[in-house]
Scaffold this active site. Structure first.
Site, PDB file in Angstrom:
ATOM      1  N   CYS A   1      41.471  38.135  33.229  1.00  0.00           N
ATOM      2  CA  CYS A   1      41.867  37.617  34.558  1.00  0.00           C
ATOM      3  C   CYS A   1      41.483  38.614  35.648  1.00  0.00           C
ATOM      4  O   CYS A   1      41.858  39.785  35.587  1.00  0.00           O
ATOM      5  CB  CYS A   1      43.369  37.379  34.603  1.00  0.00           C
ATOM      6  SG  CYS A   1      43.962  37.020  36.269  1.00  0.00           S
ATOM      7  N   VAL A   2      40.772  38.137  36.653  1.00  0.00           N
ATOM      8  CA  VAL A   2      40.245  39.034  37.683  1.00  0.00           C
ATOM      9  C   VAL A   2      41.345  39.731  38.475  1.00  0.00           C
ATOM     10  O   VAL A   2      41.289  40.943  38.688  1.00  0.00           O
ATOM     11  CB  VAL A   2      39.242  38.296  38.621  1.00  0.00           C
ATOM     12  CG1 VAL A   2      39.889  37.145  39.370  1.00  0.00           C
ATOM     13  CG2 VAL A   2      38.607  39.271  39.600  1.00  0.00           C
TER      14      VAL A   2
END
Lengths: 134, 119
Positions: free
Chosen positions: B78-79
């Site tokens: 997840c960024v």
């Protein structure tokens, strides 16, 4: 009109729509779980999924009114729960046992919630396709 | 069965990543399909190639990468969770890619089960 309603009903059961429940069990500060669950909830709403959010154990504190986080130098993100309505996320459940054990009442929360017993919450969980807790 | 997997804890403090790794390995060996493994919270540390565990310890970062290569497995970090924890394209381990939370929701929508590892 009857046809339109039928179509709407069909959409509700569309296979692309799943029932997601996010289970909040931890206090809003002290660990990052509450904040990052909220980020998942918002994205799931943006995908037009059927979203429920449950608050139990210390998770009930996440939506308590009057949070003042200055002394712990954390951002007070409790106002974000009020934005959930804008994503059509309105199924918010608080477990009665957790709420009462902490001396809280429905009027103490920043958002309208449905108070349910642990047994009722278990039934709701059984109806979900996806359960993610934090 | 088509499975999605969510890993919510880092590879060193918590057993969740090891359990997830062994679960995915067993699922693939049994012929199940794993559409994606998504890493969230401290789970993003599974994709940090700067991790340097002692030589007599298992190295989950490398094990995931090897599994991704062998099984064409989609490992997504997840960024937002990653950048917060100092995992970026600069130190992302081979086999992983960085993308948004939408990839988790998509995996949950497409899979018959989303299996979550963490507390």
């Amino acid at each position: 009109m009857a046809e339109a309603e039928t179509l709407d009903d069909f959409d509700e059961t569309d296979e692309d729509v799943k029932r997601f429940m996010f289970v909040n069990r931890k206090a809003p500060y002290g660990t990052i779980y509450a904040l990052e669950v909220l980020e998942m909830v918002l994205i799931t709403g943006a995908f037009d999924q059927d979203v429920s959010v449950a608050f139990l154990d210390d998770g009930v504190f996440q939506i308590k009114k009057g949070q003042d986080t200055k002394a712990v130098n954390m951002k007070n993100f409790s106002p974000t729960y009020r934005a959930l309505e804008g994503y059509d996320i309105e199924k918010l459940y608080v477990e009665r046992e957790s709420m009462e054990a902490r001396g809280l009442a429905p009027e103490d929360f920043v958002v309208p919630v449905k108070v349910v017993s642990a047994a009722e919450l278990a039934d709701l969980m059984a109806e979900q396709d996806v359960i993610i807790s934090g | 069965m088509k499975l999605g997997v969510l890993v919510n804890e880092g590879p060193f403090t918590h057993q969740a990543s090891d359990s997830a790794y062994h679960f995915v390995k067993a699922a693939l060996d049994k012929g199940h399909e794993v559409s994606r493994v998504f890493f969230y919270y401290d789970g993003v540390n599974n994709g940090n190639k700067l991790s340097a565990p002692q030589s007599d310890d298992r190295n989950l970062v490398k094990l995931w990468g090897k599994m991704a290569e062998e099984h064409d497995l989609d490992l997504v970090v997840c960024v937002a969770a990653a950048l917060r924890r100092g995992v970026s394209d600069e130190n992302l381990a081979p086999g992983f890619r960085i993308s948004g939370l939408g990839q988790l929701i998509e995996a949950a929508m497409e899979s018959e089960r989303l299996v979550v590892f963490g507390d």
